[in-house]
Design a protein around this motif. Structure first.
Motif, PDB file in Angstrom:
ATOM      1  N   GLU A 130       0.824  -1.204   0.000  1.00  0.00           N
ATOM      2  CA  GLU A 130       0.000   0.000   0.000  1.00  0.00           C
ATOM      3  C   GLU A 130       0.862   1.260   0.000  1.00  0.00           C
ATOM      4  OE1 GLU A 130      -2.675  -0.479   3.291  1.00  0.00           O
ATOM      5  OE2 GLU A 130      -3.972  -1.831   2.162  1.00  0.00           O
ATOM      6  N   LEU A 131       1.976   1.232   0.719  1.00  0.00           N
ATOM      7  CA  LEU A 131       2.896   2.360   0.727  1.00  0.00           C
ATOM      8  C   LEU A 131       3.509   2.560  -0.655  1.00  0.00           C
ATOM      9  CD1 LEU A 131       4.466   4.580   2.208  1.00  0.00           C
ATOM     10  CD2 LEU A 131       6.114   2.817   2.900  1.00  0.00           C
ATOM     11  N   SER A 132       3.921   1.467  -1.276  1.00  0.00           N
ATOM     12  CA  SER A 132       4.495   1.537  -2.619  1.00  0.00           C
ATOM     13  C   SER A 132       3.480   2.085  -3.616  1.00  0.00           C
ATOM     14  CB  SER A 132       4.968   0.146  -3.048  1.00  0.00           C
ATOM     15  OG  SER A 132       5.479   0.183  -4.350  1.00  0.00           O
ATOM     16  N   TYR A 133       2.251   1.648  -3.498  1.00  0.00           N
ATOM     17  CA  TYR A 133       1.180   2.123  -4.375  1.00  0.00           C
ATOM     18  C   TYR A 133       0.968   3.625  -4.197  1.00  0.00           C
ATOM     19  CZ  TYR A 133      -3.353   2.329  -6.702  1.00  0.00           C
ATOM     20  OH  TYR A 133      -4.397   2.662  -7.531  1.00  0.00           O
ATOM     21  N   LEU A 134       0.983   4.102  -2.948  1.00  0.00           N
ATOM     22  CA  LEU A 134       0.800   5.520  -2.670  1.00  0.00           C
ATOM     23  C   LEU A 134       1.950   6.340  -3.263  1.00  0.00           C
ATOM     24  CD1 LEU A 134      -0.857   7.718  -1.209  1.00  0.00           C
ATOM     25  CD2 LEU A 134       0.569   7.269   0.811  1.00  0.00           C
ATOM     26  N   LEU A 135       3.178   5.842  -3.132  1.00  0.00           N
ATOM     27  CA  LEU A 135       4.332   6.536  -3.706  1.00  0.00           C
ATOM     28  C   LEU A 135       4.221   6.591  -5.226  1.00  0.00           C
ATOM     29  CD1 LEU A 135       7.043   5.037  -1.363  1.00  0.00           C
ATOM     30  CD2 LEU A 135       6.235   7.415  -1.369  1.00  0.00           C
ATOM     31  N   ASN A 136       3.743   5.520  -5.831  1.00  0.00           N
ATOM     32  CA  ASN A 136       3.531   5.504  -7.280  1.00  0.00           C
ATOM     33  C   ASN A 136       2.467   6.526  -7.676  1.00  0.00           C
ATOM     34  OD1 ASN A 136       4.090   4.176  -9.916  1.00  0.00           O
ATOM     35  ND2 ASN A 136       1.906   3.755  -9.787  1.00  0.00           N
ATOM     36  N   ASP A 137       1.396   6.602  -6.907  1.00  0.00           N
ATOM     37  CA  ASP A 137       0.358   7.608  -7.162  1.00  0.00           C
ATOM     38  C   ASP A 137       0.938   9.008  -7.117  1.00  0.00           C
ATOM     39  OD1 ASP A 137      -1.688   5.836  -7.511  1.00  0.00           O
ATOM     40  OD2 ASP A 137      -2.664   6.229  -5.579  1.00  0.00           O
ATOM     41  N   ASN A 138       1.854   9.225  -6.173  1.00  0.00           N
ATOM     42  CA  ASN A 138       2.469  10.541  -6.028  1.00  0.00           C
ATOM     43  C   ASN A 138       3.166  10.956  -7.326  1.00  0.00           C
ATOM     44  OD1 ASN A 138       4.355  11.894  -3.177  1.00  0.00           O
ATOM     45  ND2 ASN A 138       3.188  12.908  -4.743  1.00  0.00           N
ATOM     46  N   VAL A 139       3.809  10.006  -7.973  1.00  0.00           N
ATOM     47  CA  VAL A 139       4.483  10.282  -9.245  1.00  0.00           C
ATOM     48  C   VAL A 139       3.450  10.503 -10.340  1.00  0.00           C
ATOM     49  CG1 VAL A 139       5.969   9.297 -11.040  1.00  0.00           C
ATOM     50  CG2 VAL A 139       6.554   8.987  -8.617  1.00  0.00           C
ATOM     51  N   GLU A 140       2.500   9.598 -10.445  1.00  0.00           N
ATOM     52  CA  GLU A 140       1.560   9.628 -11.570  1.00  0.00           C
ATOM     53  C   GLU A 140       0.640  10.833 -11.574  1.00  0.00           C
ATOM     54  OE1 GLU A 140      -0.371   5.823 -11.788  1.00  0.00           O
ATOM     55  OE2 GLU A 140       1.419   4.884 -12.626  1.00  0.00           O
TER      56      GLU A 140
END
Length: 150
Positions: A130-140
């Protein structure tokens, strides 16, 4: 002096990228604007990308080695996300990015705590995911082409 103005002034003094972003012109109504190339937002993308890569290499067996440094970097990223939110709000930007950045800034500490509080490898793996997904969202959300408001 209102709290918002005092907070904005303090943030401007803390990071030169924030001052550069705050100096950008106000948004033109109806015109989608990309902020991805602005220094503050480019810095957020670079930091979030690096942290995402690190988070994907963590093991779910125990609190990951290097976690203290990772947490400090992620906390700084959350601070920058909130600065981005405040700058977009100051510019009068009504788009979703302003709200999403605030949400990410508020969610990062929650996800970090979830990793630390996980009591099983499965729970830790889920929290890291979930943390990795949130960090990816931050980029996208920053790099996505701006869309006109509906």
């Amino acid at each position: 002096m209102s709290c918002g103005i005092a907070l904005a002034a303090a943030l401007l003094l803390a990071d030169p990228n924030v001052a550069l972003a705050a100096a950008e012109p106000a948004a033109v109504a109806g015109a989608p604007v990309s902020v991805a190339s602005e220094p503050l937002f480019a810095d957020i993308v670079a930091r979030a990308s690096a942290l995402k890569a690190l988070s994907q290499n963590f093991s779910s067996d125990a609190t990951p080695a290097g976690w203290t440094d990772f947490r400090a970097q992620a906390t700084e990223l959350a601070r920058l996300d909130m600065q981005g939110h405040l700058i977009l709000a100051e510019r009068g930007t009504d788009g979703d990015l302003k709200c999403i950045l605030r949400g990410i800034a508020e969610d990062i500490p929650v996800k970090l705590d979830a990793v630390e509080q996980a009591t099983t490898p499965e729970a830790r793996a889920l929290a890291l995911s979930e943390l990795s997904y949130l960090l990816n969202d931050n980029v996208e959300v920053i790099t996505a082409p701006p869309q006109p408001e509906a």
